[in-house]
Design a protein around this motif. Structure first.
Motif, mmCIF file in Angstrom:
data_model
loop_
_atom_site.group_PDB
_atom_site.id
_atom_site.type_symbol
_atom_site.label_atom_id
_atom_site.label_comp_id
_atom_site.label_asym_id
_atom_site.label_seq_id
_atom_site.Cartn_x
_atom_site.Cartn_y
_atom_site.Cartn_z
ATOM 1 N N ASN A 204 -60.513 -36.804 9.467
ATOM 2 C CA ASN A 204 -59.568 -35.751 9.094
ATOM 3 C C ASN A 204 -60.345 -34.467 8.783
ATOM 4 O OD1 ASN A 204 -60.771 -36.637 6.736
ATOM 5 N ND2 ASN A 204 -58.899 -36.513 5.494
ATOM 6 N N GLN A 205 -61.094 -34.040 9.751
ATOM 7 C CA GLN A 205 -61.969 -32.875 9.667
ATOM 8 C C GLN A 205 -61.689 -32.036 10.907
ATOM 9 O OE1 GLN A 205 -64.703 -32.125 11.681
ATOM 10 N NE2 GLN A 205 -65.901 -30.709 10.435
ATOM 11 N N PRO A 206 -61.626 -30.706 10.807
ATOM 12 C CA PRO A 206 -61.124 -29.866 11.907
ATOM 13 C C PRO A 206 -61.806 -30.090 13.255
ATOM 14 C CG PRO A 206 -61.251 -28.571 9.907
ATOM 15 C CD PRO A 206 -61.866 -29.896 9.587
ATOM 16 N N ALA A 207 -63.128 -30.083 13.307
ATOM 17 C CA ALA A 207 -63.812 -30.231 14.589
ATOM 18 C C ALA A 207 -63.560 -31.610 15.189
ATOM 19 C CB ALA A 207 -65.302 -29.999 14.411
ATOM 20 N N SER A 208 -63.607 -32.626 14.353
ATOM 21 C CA SER A 208 -63.366 -33.988 14.815
ATOM 22 C C SER A 208 -61.934 -34.139 15.330
ATOM 23 C CB SER A 208 -63.627 -34.970 13.671
ATOM 24 O OG SER A 208 -63.351 -36.293 14.068
ATOM 25 N N ALA A 209 -60.984 -33.643 14.578
ATOM 26 C CA ALA A 209 -59.582 -33.760 14.973
ATOM 27 C C ALA A 209 -59.296 -32.988 16.253
ATOM 28 C CB ALA A 209 -58.683 -33.258 13.838
ATOM 29 N N ALA A 210 -59.909 -31.815 16.402
ATOM 30 C CA ALA A 210 -59.681 -31.001 17.601
ATOM 31 C C ALA A 210 -60.214 -31.705 18.843
ATOM 32 C CB ALA A 210 -60.341 -29.636 17.437
ATOM 33 N N TYR A 211 -61.403 -32.288 18.726
ATOM 34 C CA TYR A 211 -61.941 -32.996 19.878
ATOM 35 C C TYR A 211 -61.107 -34.230 20.202
ATOM 36 C CZ TYR A 211 -64.860 -35.555 23.043
ATOM 37 O OH TYR A 211 -65.293 -36.249 24.141
ATOM 38 N N ALA A 212 -60.645 -34.923 19.174
ATOM 39 C CA ALA A 212 -59.805 -36.098 19.397
ATOM 40 C C ALA A 212 -58.546 -35.725 20.172
ATOM 41 C CB ALA A 212 -59.440 -36.741 18.062
ATOM 42 N N ARG A 213 -57.967 -34.570 19.855
ATOM 43 C CA ARG A 213 -56.766 -34.128 20.583
ATOM 44 C C ARG A 213 -57.075 -33.886 22.056
ATOM 45 N NH1 ARG A 213 -55.894 -31.294 15.662
ATOM 46 N NH2 ARG A 213 -56.815 -29.390 16.515
ATOM 47 N N LEU A 214 -58.266 -33.352 22.340
ATOM 48 C CA LEU A 214 -58.660 -33.141 23.733
ATOM 49 C C LEU A 214 -58.797 -34.470 24.468
ATOM 50 C CD1 LEU A 214 -59.649 -31.268 26.001
ATOM 51 C CD2 LEU A 214 -61.952 -31.469 25.045
ATOM 52 N N VAL A 215 -59.400 -35.462 23.816
ATOM 53 C CA VAL A 215 -59.524 -36.787 24.419
ATOM 54 C C VAL A 215 -58.135 -37.382 24.678
ATOM 55 C CG1 VAL A 215 -60.372 -39.140 24.085
ATOM 56 C CG2 VAL A 215 -61.778 -37.193 23.386
ATOM 57 N N GLU A 216 -57.252 -37.229 23.700
ATOM 58 C CA GLU A 216 -55.888 -37.742 23.856
ATOM 59 C C GLU A 216 -55.199 -37.112 25.061
ATOM 60 O OE1 GLU A 216 -53.930 -37.030 20.129
ATOM 61 O OE2 GLU A 216 -55.650 -37.840 19.024
ATOM 62 N N ARG A 217 -55.361 -35.803 25.240
ATOM 63 C CA ARG A 217 -54.753 -35.115 26.389
ATOM 64 C C ARG A 217 -55.265 -35.690 27.698
ATOM 65 N NH1 ARG A 217 -56.079 -29.225 26.656
ATOM 66 N NH2 ARG A 217 -54.867 -29.408 28.577
ATOM 67 N N GLY A 218 -56.574 -35.891 27.772
ATOM 68 C CA GLY A 218 -57.153 -36.429 28.995
ATOM 69 C C GLY A 218 -56.675 -37.835 29.288
ATOM 70 N N LEU A 219 -56.603 -38.663 28.260
ATOM 71 C CA LEU A 219 -56.126 -40.028 28.441
ATOM 72 C C LEU A 219 -54.669 -40.054 28.909
ATOM 73 C CD1 LEU A 219 -57.767 -41.602 25.276
ATOM 74 C CD2 LEU A 219 -58.234 -42.308 27.635
ATOM 75 N N VAL A 226 -51.793 -44.133 24.283
ATOM 76 C CA VAL A 226 -52.842 -43.703 23.367
ATOM 77 C C VAL A 226 -52.512 -44.086 21.932
ATOM 78 C CG1 VAL A 226 -54.169 -41.735 22.498
ATOM 79 C CG2 VAL A 226 -53.419 -41.775 24.889
ATOM 80 N N VAL A 227 -53.467 -44.707 21.270
ATOM 81 C CA VAL A 227 -53.359 -45.069 19.860
ATOM 82 C C VAL A 227 -54.310 -44.159 19.084
ATOM 83 C CG1 VAL A 227 -53.684 -46.884 18.146
ATOM 84 C CG2 VAL A 227 -52.872 -47.469 20.457
ATOM 85 N N THR A 228 -53.798 -43.404 18.137
ATOM 86 C CA THR A 228 -54.653 -42.495 17.364
ATOM 87 C C THR A 228 -54.947 -43.093 15.988
ATOM 88 O OG1 THR A 228 -52.739 -41.269 16.521
ATOM 89 C CG2 THR A 228 -53.757 -40.470 18.550
ATOM 90 N N GLU A 229 -56.207 -43.018 15.596
ATOM 91 C CA GLU A 229 -56.653 -43.523 14.306
ATOM 92 C C GLU A 229 -57.466 -42.425 13.617
ATOM 93 O OE1 GLU A 229 -55.646 -46.359 13.262
ATOM 94 O OE2 GLU A 229 -55.071 -47.427 15.100
ATOM 95 N N GLN A 230 -57.001 -41.960 12.475
ATOM 96 C CA GLN A 230 -57.744 -40.939 11.738
ATOM 97 C C GLN A 230 -58.158 -41.495 10.383
ATOM 98 O OE1 GLN A 230 -56.243 -36.904 10.055
ATOM 99 N NE2 GLN A 230 -57.072 -36.438 12.088
ATOM 100 N N VAL A 231 -59.438 -41.303 10.053
ATOM 101 C CA VAL A 231 -59.966 -41.803 8.784
ATOM 102 C C VAL A 231 -60.456 -40.633 7.948
ATOM 103 C CG1 VAL A 231 -60.608 -44.041 9.753
ATOM 104 C CG2 VAL A 231 -62.273 -42.173 9.753
ATOM 105 N N ASP A 232 -60.530 -40.862 6.658
ATOM 106 C CA ASP A 232 -60.977 -39.816 5.749
ATOM 107 C C ASP A 232 -62.472 -39.551 5.952
ATOM 108 O OD1 ASP A 232 -60.218 -38.199 3.198
ATOM 109 O OD2 ASP A 232 -62.101 -39.188 2.682
ATOM 110 N N PHE A 233 -62.831 -38.266 6.035
ATOM 111 C CA PHE A 233 -64.222 -37.895 6.302
ATOM 112 C C PHE A 233 -65.142 -38.336 5.161
ATOM 113 C CE2 PHE A 233 -67.556 -34.401 6.509
ATOM 114 C CZ PHE A 233 -68.215 -34.954 7.596
ATOM 115 N N ALA A 234 -64.671 -38.209 3.929
ATOM 116 C CA ALA A 234 -65.500 -38.536 2.767
ATOM 117 C C ALA A 234 -65.507 -40.025 2.468
ATOM 118 C CB ALA A 234 -65.026 -37.751 1.550
#
Length: 431
Positions: A204-219, A226-234
């Motif tokens: 749940n960090q901006p750069a990580s989330a943005a790249y994940a969205r790009l991967v999701e679009r490609g998939l 597509v199954v999305t899984e977001q975990v806390d950065f800390a």
């Protein structure tokens, strides 16, 4: 953009998790005009060294050794070249500079190497924050075979990233600030392994989330569920993410997390019994240290796959790879980035040899690079192209190198990279 593979883009997000990458100013083409096109040609019989510069963020917020692979590979190539007589009797003198992973440090390295050391070219640049890129372009110093961690190699002239570029490179990134990448990795697993469901794990960090969205679009463009899984950065709960992707029946797992996080995710997947066709990693993690990095996740470890645009560094049946491995046998570990640094050094050497008669100058080397369409570094690279297309391609034929980790065998190539090719759509994104 050029043929930046999804593996290369994934390597970028690991960097972005630690610090945002700056690309220098946005300047018009006129800003790159410079009277100094390099030193005068050397007189016949000159045996003075040919000086090149290597910038690596050897110390950086990302951690030690994260960016030293290309440097080590290039240095090994030049050491072997010098041992065999150098360039027509002239040694290649390598001037290294650690920019510390900061924009200020990078500008200092650029100034030192270009203005003080008077290097003919930069080779195998691997910079966390390539803030000095515009200065390199203004000086018209060819930058050869750099790792496209930021957008510089799709922004400025006289810069030749390892994977090529189709962008105008007129001072503006890509086309109107947008870059493009293909879906070849997703097409490969769909066609070759029948994958239909893919999980994308991010922080749940901006750069990580943005790249994940790009991967999701490609998939999704390739028809995946597509199954999305977001975990806390800390405080990431990888066990919960692993349990859910198991419940959802994911065939593949892609990620937008760092190396340490990947190891934790794999361990969690083993703990909950999540078995997948492939846990797909990137070229930066295509290393010989997998057994140690994933020592507590044997099942997930043996489901690791890597994709990229260069020949597997363990494919020693290939003469060029065998030469690389022989020259680097003193290194404790081996990696794909080392091999790519070796290829970058070879690229400069081929340019310098072509310039030997008229003089190894910045201008001559740059002219060679502009003409080096389809360069392969003796078969180590998928043929590299540099064009300046007015409009971004809607689709293109793209090839990729694929390897799978197997305990006892290491990274095993999956088919020939020059034949593993797909006509795929090009999706836009903001770097």
């Amino acid at each position: 953009m050029g043929r930046r593979s999804r593996g290369a883009e994934a390597a970028i997000v690991v960097v972005l998790l630690a610090v945002s990458t700056a690309c220098g100013s946005r300047l018009p083409e006129s800003a790159f005009e410079h009277r100094d096109r390099g030193s005068s040609p050397a007189p016949g019989g000159d045996r003075t060294p040919v000086r090149v510069g290597v910038i690596a963020s050897a110390t950086s917020p990302v951690g030690g050794n994260a960016f030293t692979g290309p440097r080590d590979g290039a240095r090994a190539y030049f050491d072997r070249l010098n041992a065999r007589g150098g360039l027509d009797g002239r040694r290649v003198e390598v001037r290294e500079c650690d920019d510390g992973g900061s924009g200020v440090g990078n500008n200092e390295c650029v100034h030192k190497l270009i203005d003080e050391d008077k290097v003919v070219a930069l080779v195998a640049t691997t910079a966390l924050d390539y803030a000095g890129a515009s200065r390199v372009a203004r000086a018209r110093v060819p930058d050869i075979g750099g790792q496209p961690i930021g957008a510089a190699y799709d922004t400025y002239p006289h810069m030749y990233g390892l994977y090529g570029s189709l962008a105008p490179r007129d001072g503006t990134t890509g086309w109107d600030g947008r870059q493009y990448g293909g879906t070849e990795v997703y097409r490969y697993f769909k066609r070759e392994h029948g994958a239909r469901t893919a999980a994308v794990v991010s922080y749940n960090q901006p750069a990580s989330a943005a790249y994940a969205r790009l991967v999701e679009r490609g998939l999704r463009a390739e028809g995946y569920e597509v199954v999305t899984e977001q975990v806390d950065f800390a405080l990431p709960n990888f066990r919960a993410a692993a349990a859910d992707l198991k419940e959802q029946g994911a065939d593949l797992v892609f990620d937008a997390i760092d190396t340490h996080g990947n190891a934790q995710l794999c361990e969690a997947m083993d703990d909950v019994g999540a078995e997948v066709t492939a846990k797909v990693t990137n070229v930066q993690n295509w290393t010989s240290t997998v057994a140690d990095d994933y020592k507590d996740a044997p099942r997930c470890r043996n489901a690791l796959w890597a994709t990229g645009s260069s020949r597997n560094h363990e494919d020693t049946e290939q003469d060029a790879v065998r030469e690389f491995r022989d020259a680097t046998k003193g290194l404790k570990t081996h990696s794909q980035w080392q091999l790519e640094g070796w290829a970058a050094a070879m690229w400069f050497t081929d340019a310098a040899k072509a310039c030997a008669e008229q003089g190894v100058t910045r201008a001559c080397v740059d002219d060679f690079m502009n003409r080096s369409q389809g360069y392969t570094a003796d078969g180590l690279l998928i043929p590299v192209r540099f064009e300046r297309l007015a409009e971004p391609p809607k689709s293109r034929r793209t090839c990729l190198s694929v390897a799978r980790w197997e305990d006892g065998r290491g990274w095993v190539s999956q088919g020939d990279m020059n034949n593993t090719c797909f006509e795929v759509p090009q999706l836009s994104y903001e770097p």
